[in-house]
Motif scaffolding. Structure first.
Motif, PDB file in Angstrom:
ATOM      1  N   HIS A  58       0.828  -1.206   0.000  1.00  0.00           N
ATOM      2  CA  HIS A  58       0.000   0.000   0.000  1.00  0.00           C
ATOM      3  C   HIS A  58       0.864   1.258   0.000  1.00  0.00           C
ATOM      4  O   HIS A  58       1.980   1.257   0.507  1.00  0.00           O
ATOM      5  CB  HIS A  58      -0.916   0.019   1.222  1.00  0.00           C
ATOM      6  CG  HIS A  58      -1.929  -1.067   1.236  1.00  0.00           C
ATOM      7  ND1 HIS A  58      -1.601  -2.372   1.511  1.00  0.00           N
ATOM      8  CD2 HIS A  58      -3.270  -1.059   1.008  1.00  0.00           C
ATOM      9  CE1 HIS A  58      -2.698  -3.121   1.453  1.00  0.00           C
ATOM     10  NE2 HIS A  58      -3.717  -2.354   1.146  1.00  0.00           N
ATOM     11  N   ARG A  65       3.641  -3.529  -4.994  1.00  0.00           N
ATOM     12  CA  ARG A  65       2.318  -3.449  -5.610  1.00  0.00           C
ATOM     13  C   ARG A  65       2.060  -4.617  -6.560  1.00  0.00           C
ATOM     14  O   ARG A  65       0.939  -5.114  -6.637  1.00  0.00           O
ATOM     15  CB  ARG A  65       2.182  -2.118  -6.348  1.00  0.00           C
ATOM     16  CG  ARG A  65       0.763  -1.784  -6.785  1.00  0.00           C
ATOM     17  CD  ARG A  65      -0.171  -1.588  -5.599  1.00  0.00           C
ATOM     18  NE  ARG A  65       0.207  -0.479  -4.755  1.00  0.00           N
ATOM     19  CZ  ARG A  65      -0.121   0.793  -4.977  1.00  0.00           C
ATOM     20  NH1 ARG A  65      -0.816   1.121  -6.045  1.00  0.00           N
ATOM     21  NH2 ARG A  65       0.241   1.733  -4.134  1.00  0.00           N
ATOM     22  N   GLN A 182      -6.754   2.886  -3.578  1.00  0.00           N
ATOM     23  CA  GLN A 182      -5.861   2.027  -4.347  1.00  0.00           C
ATOM     24  C   GLN A 182      -6.420   0.606  -4.357  1.00  0.00           C
ATOM     25  O   GLN A 182      -7.333   0.285  -3.601  1.00  0.00           O
ATOM     26  CB  GLN A 182      -4.463   2.036  -3.725  1.00  0.00           C
ATOM     27  CG  GLN A 182      -4.378   1.349  -2.374  1.00  0.00           C
ATOM     28  CD  GLN A 182      -2.995   0.772  -2.103  1.00  0.00           C
ATOM     29  OE1 GLN A 182      -2.103   1.501  -1.698  1.00  0.00           O
ATOM     30  NE2 GLN A 182      -2.836  -0.527  -2.342  1.00  0.00           N
TER      31      GLN A 182
END
Length: 285
Positions: A58, A65, A182
């Motif tokens: 994150h 990621r 996200q």
């Protein structure tokens, strides 16, 4: 596996004090930056050293990621355990949504001065929310990928605003918070669905606060009782607030209630007690 050294954003108190540090744990589909908009400046002004944990994959973990879906709740718990161990003093944990669940699982073996669960994942897991949204807000599942991947349209923002924010926040205002959204680990999402089937190992005996918004569409306020009962916790409902208590127009009420709770603990000696380490536990007296 999570990073060996988790990313922790330190926001020092504006005036030094003897108060314990606050460690903020963000929820799913978000990152640590959401705490810095309103809550962290508020508590810095009150003399609290503030720390915001970045869960693996994150925010400030761009290298992770590509492996986001490999991280599960146990990895996030390991992040939190490492963060607590690295602080100068035992903290008060403040978790939001999935971050509340991560905090609860950490507290099965670790401990803290106290803990506040904001809009927590209920003991029944997220299955009820998924079913309810499928029936009443089917657009949510179509628009969520657009929100997390930066391809949001006006329809996307209106859908996200309806789900996550207070009805009193204009949808166009929520655009400023888009960078805080996200993708989330599919593994962690699946584990939240199956949360009711996991046997807890116990919990730390520390003061707890459970807080939610009366207009929360993700985990309705009626579900707060189940978390509060299992923690023998005080329950606080913020009138008119949605799921994002720290960003909604009602955020001053939410922050103020947390402040009042912390002050009540301070008067009771919970925040000034001396810590004693016994085995892998930190006890206070």
């Amino acid at each position: 596996m999570p990073a060996k050294t988790p990313v922790i954003h330190h926001h020092p108190a504006h005036q030094p004090s003897a108060r314990p540090p606050l460690l903020f744990v963000h929820g799913g589909y978000s990152n640590a930056a959401l705490w810095g908009v309103r809550f962290i400046p508020y508590f810095q002004d009150l003399g609290y050293d503030c720390y915001a944990l970045e869960l693996s994959g994150h925010g400030s973990h761009p290298a992770d990621r590509t492996h986001l879906d490999d991280f599960g709740l146990d990895d996030y718990v390991a992040d939190l355990a490492a963060a607590v161990a690295g602080l100068p003093a035992a903290p008060v944990l403040i978790g939001h949504s999935m971050g509340s669940l991560v905090s609860q699982r950490f507290l099965e073996r670790g401990t803290a001065r106290a803990v506040a669960f904001l809009a927590p994942v209920p003991p029944t897991g997220t299955g009820g929310t998924v079913s309810r949204f499928a029936l009443t807000m089917p657009d949510f599942f179509a628009e969520l990928p657009n929100a997390v991947n930066g391809t949001a349209s006006e329809k996307t923002m209106r859908t996200m605003a309806r789900v996550y924010f207070s009805p009193s926040m204009a949808p166009e205002e929520s655009i400023q918070y888009l960078p805080l959204i996200q993708p989330e680990s599919e593994k962690a999402v699946a584990e939240m669905l199956t949360a009711p089937f996991r046997i807890a190992r116990g919990r730390a005996r520390i003061p707890a606060l459970v807080m939610g918004g009366s207009a929360d569409q993700v985990f309705p306020a009626s579900l707060l009782f189940f978390t509060a009962a299992s923690w023998n916790a005080r329950t606080q409902i913020i009138d008119g607030a949605g799921h994002m208590l720290m960003l909604d127009p009602q955020w001053p009420d939410a922050a103020g209630k947390i402040q009042e709770w912390l002050e009540s603990l301070d008067r009771g000696g919970f925040l000034t007690a001396e810590a004693r380490v016994i085995g892998d536990k930190i006890l206070f007296s």
